[in-house]
Design a protein around this motif. Structure first.
Motif, PDB file in Angstrom:
ATOM      1  N   CYS A 139      -0.052 -34.404 -24.970  1.00  0.00           N
ATOM      2  CA  CYS A 139      -0.588 -35.195 -26.093  1.00  0.00           C
ATOM      3  C   CYS A 139      -0.384 -36.688 -25.839  1.00  0.00           C
ATOM      4  CB  CYS A 139       0.104 -34.795 -27.398  1.00  0.00           C
ATOM      5  SG  CYS A 139      -0.275 -33.124 -27.945  1.00  0.00           S
ATOM      6  N   ILE A 143      -3.316 -39.608 -25.371  1.00  0.00           N
ATOM      7  CA  ILE A 143      -3.341 -40.835 -26.186  1.00  0.00           C
ATOM      8  C   ILE A 143      -3.313 -42.070 -25.288  1.00  0.00           C
ATOM      9  CG2 ILE A 143      -2.012 -42.201 -27.854  1.00  0.00           C
ATOM     10  CD1 ILE A 143      -1.074 -39.459 -29.025  1.00  0.00           C
ATOM     11  N   THR A 146      -6.673 -42.492 -23.384  1.00  0.00           N
ATOM     12  CA  THR A 146      -7.708 -42.974 -24.304  1.00  0.00           C
ATOM     13  C   THR A 146      -7.539 -44.457 -24.583  1.00  0.00           C
ATOM     14  OG1 THR A 146      -7.857 -40.793 -25.358  1.00  0.00           O
ATOM     15  CG2 THR A 146      -8.733 -42.667 -26.600  1.00  0.00           C
ATOM     16  N   TRP A 367     -11.410 -42.133 -30.149  1.00  0.00           N
ATOM     17  CA  TRP A 367     -10.166 -41.802 -30.858  1.00  0.00           C
ATOM     18  C   TRP A 367     -10.312 -40.490 -31.626  1.00  0.00           C
ATOM     19  CZ3 TRP A 367      -5.883 -43.243 -29.199  1.00  0.00           C
ATOM     20  CH2 TRP A 367      -5.635 -44.546 -28.751  1.00  0.00           C
ATOM     21  N   ILE A 368     -11.507 -40.225 -32.171  1.00  0.00           N
ATOM     22  CA  ILE A 368     -11.756 -38.936 -32.831  1.00  0.00           C
ATOM     23  C   ILE A 368     -11.641 -37.805 -31.811  1.00  0.00           C
ATOM     24  CG2 ILE A 368     -13.455 -37.529 -34.059  1.00  0.00           C
ATOM     25  CD1 ILE A 368     -12.300 -39.778 -35.758  1.00  0.00           C
ATOM     26  N   CYS A 370      -9.916 -37.883 -29.052  1.00  0.00           N
ATOM     27  CA  CYS A 370      -8.494 -37.794 -28.701  1.00  0.00           C
ATOM     28  C   CYS A 370      -7.737 -36.943 -29.722  1.00  0.00           C
ATOM     29  CB  CYS A 370      -7.892 -39.200 -28.624  1.00  0.00           C
ATOM     30  SG  CYS A 370      -6.133 -39.233 -28.251  1.00  0.00           S
ATOM     31  N   ALA A 371      -8.004 -37.180 -31.006  1.00  0.00           N
ATOM     32  CA  ALA A 371      -7.331 -36.419 -32.067  1.00  0.00           C
ATOM     33  C   ALA A 371      -7.663 -34.935 -31.958  1.00  0.00           C
ATOM     34  CB  ALA A 371      -7.748 -36.959 -33.427  1.00  0.00           C
ATOM     35  N   VAL A 374      -5.752 -33.459 -28.878  1.00  0.00           N
ATOM     36  CA  VAL A 374      -4.320 -33.362 -29.201  1.00  0.00           C
ATOM     37  C   VAL A 374      -4.056 -32.168 -30.116  1.00  0.00           C
ATOM     38  CG1 VAL A 374      -2.470 -34.473 -30.529  1.00  0.00           C
ATOM     39  CG2 VAL A 374      -3.731 -35.780 -28.811  1.00  0.00           C
ATOM     40  N   THR A 375      -4.914 -31.967 -31.098  1.00  0.00           N
ATOM     41  CA  THR A 375      -4.754 -30.838 -32.022  1.00  0.00           C
ATOM     42  C   THR A 375      -4.810 -29.510 -31.286  1.00  0.00           C
ATOM     43  OG1 THR A 375      -5.750 -32.112 -33.830  1.00  0.00           O
ATOM     44  CG2 THR A 375      -5.683 -29.724 -34.087  1.00  0.00           C
TER      45      THR A 375
END
Length: 496
Positions: A139, A143, A146, A367-368, A370-371, A374-375
């Motif tokens: 994760c 981040i 990105t 960034w969306i 990336c989220a 990560v999830t």
């Protein structure tokens, strides 16, 4: 055509296809799963998938040209805008799953580069398992990449291209070192060459499991959808392109076959690969370490020195793979996303998604993305029971998600051939009946390989968990794409 305008020659095109498609890591994975039996699957995949599919992509690319030509445009013209968007979104989703898989594996070559072997399974702190810690590190990696990619990555990609050269050189290392070991051992193989259609891996003994391996063979020839753009850049494409595809298929399949055979020179499956710490995440480093160890023994080094030799082989592999992963990662965090957003109607997306920053990056959308990655990493790492299951499921998820978009392109091909009003300067499939037969065979091959891979865990008694993981990505992203497109349709109606 002047000399300065002249397109790529046959040799240049073959070289470009080879470097784009051939992957060093595919050999160790094939040997680990199927032993020598994987050779037949790789050859059959070249004949029944690589050649016909690549020629389909060439026909798409030559007939549907333009600045935004690509998967979306091909399928929009051939079928419909909705179909094209769902397929293109699935193509983008395959790179999201690739980022999930690779961000979790990237620390294996990094620790190997420093320690000579995979150290990720020894990590533990705060009561967390090694898999959970690797997930958290993945994760953080996502981040960080990105954040840096949004700022612009030209310098980084140039540096990490050295990793690609290092990984390419591993093929030469395998060839030369295996030859020395074979001569030193009097021609004796570490893994006896017998029962070519059987696997030494206990998990790949059943006919169903062997058919499931076909998805790995298809994945080994991945990236062919990008070849369509090369037709117009080729000298005398009607003759040159088919020849280049066939020659490339022969060269790549022979390269894979030779590589798999050479692994048998140094690696006995039961002795080297049957341990619980060996998995699809670290297999290349385990086998390169063993190659160095066997080389040390072959040239007369004592055992301690041979072990050191093996560690240095693994370090070199780890460094090269880490740099190559890094270069690919920095590129793929923005390239597929940017292609998806800029290659489809802008009204499909919220305004923030289509805004590019001063470096030409869709920063908000990144960034969306990336989220989302990560999830998925957190759910996967905290849901896996052990490292082997974690890396195996991630690899299978990536293979399935990357090969599924091919089904859309293959399904649409006969419809594309029936479309009137298209200028078709390059045609291989001139008969419609031939088009349908070839498309059907390739479609069934790709679909069957994925189905067998998805249901294999249930048939083998491992339960539905792995199957659910492999289905979750395609089903989830299909639903998202349908929702996005329907919202676009509704907005368009309201605007009218």
């Amino acid at each position: 055509m002047s000399k300065t305008q002249k397109g790529m020659s046959l040799g240049a095109l073959v070289l470009m296809i080879f470097t784009s498609v051939f992957g060093f890591a595919n050999g160790p994975v094939a040997y680990y799963l199927m032993g020598y039996g994987s050779i037949i699957f790789y050859v059959l995949a070249a004949i029944f998938f690589f050649i016909p599919f690549a020629l389909m992509m060439a026909e798409y690319g030559s007939a549907i040209k333009g600045e935004n030509s690509g998967m979306y445009k091909w399928l929009e013209v051939s079928v419909s805008p909705r179909f094209a968007f769902v397929a293109t979104f699935m193509w983008f989703a395959s790179y999201v799953i690739w980022m999930v898989s690779t961000s979790s594996k990237v620390f294996i070559p990094l620790t190997t580069a420093f320690a000579g072997s995979d150290q990720t399974q020894k990590l533990s702190m705060f009561g967390l398992t090694s898999t959970q810690i690797v997930g958290l590190m993945a994760c953080l990696w996502m981040i960080t990449v990105t954040f840096i990619s949004i700022k612009g990555v030209k310098g980084i990609v140039k540096v990490t291209s050295l990793g690609g050269l290092a990984v390419t050189s591993l093929n030469a290392v395998l060839l030369v070192i295996s030859g020395i070991i074979l001569v030193a051992n009097g021609g004796k193989l570490a893994q006896p060459f017998e029962h070519i259609m059987s696997s030494p891996n206990p998990a790949y003994q059943s006919p169903l499991a062997m058919l499931g391996f076909a998805v790995f063979a298809i994945f080994a020839y991945g990236g062919l959808e990008t070849l369509g753009a090369m037709v117009d850049k080729t000298d005398k494409p009607e003759k040159t392109f088919p020849r280049a595809i066939i020659i490339s298929a022969i060269v790549i399949s022979v390269g894979y076959a030779l590589g798999i055979f050479l692994w048998g020179v140094s690696t006995n499956w039961n002795t080297v690969l049957s341990g619980k710490t060996t998995n699809l995440g670290n297999i290349s480093y385990v086998m390169m370490n063993n190659l160095g160890f066997e080389f040390g023994k072959a040239i007369g080094l004592k055992e301690a020195a041979a072990i050191t030799m093996g560690n240095w082989f693994a370090r070199y592999t780890g460094l090269g793979m880490f740099l190559a992963y890094s270069g690919a990662f920095f590129s793929l965090t923005y390239s597929p996303l940017k292609t998806l957003i800029m290659g489809t109607p802008k009204k499909l997306w919220p305004k923030k998604f289509t805004v590019l920053n001063k470096n030409g990056m869709p920063s908000y959308a990144m960034w969306i993305q990336c989220a989302l990655v990560v999830t998925i990493i957190l759910v996967a790492s905290f849901g896996a029971s052990d490292p082997r299951q974690f890396y195996n499921v991630l690899t299978l998820m990536a293979n399935v998600s990357i090969t599924l978009p091919y089904l859309f392109l293959i399904y649409a091909f006969p419809k594309f051939k029936k479309k009137e009003g298209l200028d078709r300067p390059f045609q291989v499939y001139k008969s419609y009946s031939t088009t349908v037969i070839v498309s059907t065979v390739v479609f069934i091959l790709v679909l069957g390989a994925n189905v067998f891979t998805i249901i294999q865990p249930i048939i083998d008694g491992a339960g539905p968990k792995d199957t659910i993981w492999m289905l979750a990505g395609p089903i989830g992203f299909s639903i998202i794409s349908i929702i996005i497109y329907q919202a676009y349709v509704n907005r368009t109606k309201n605007d009218k």
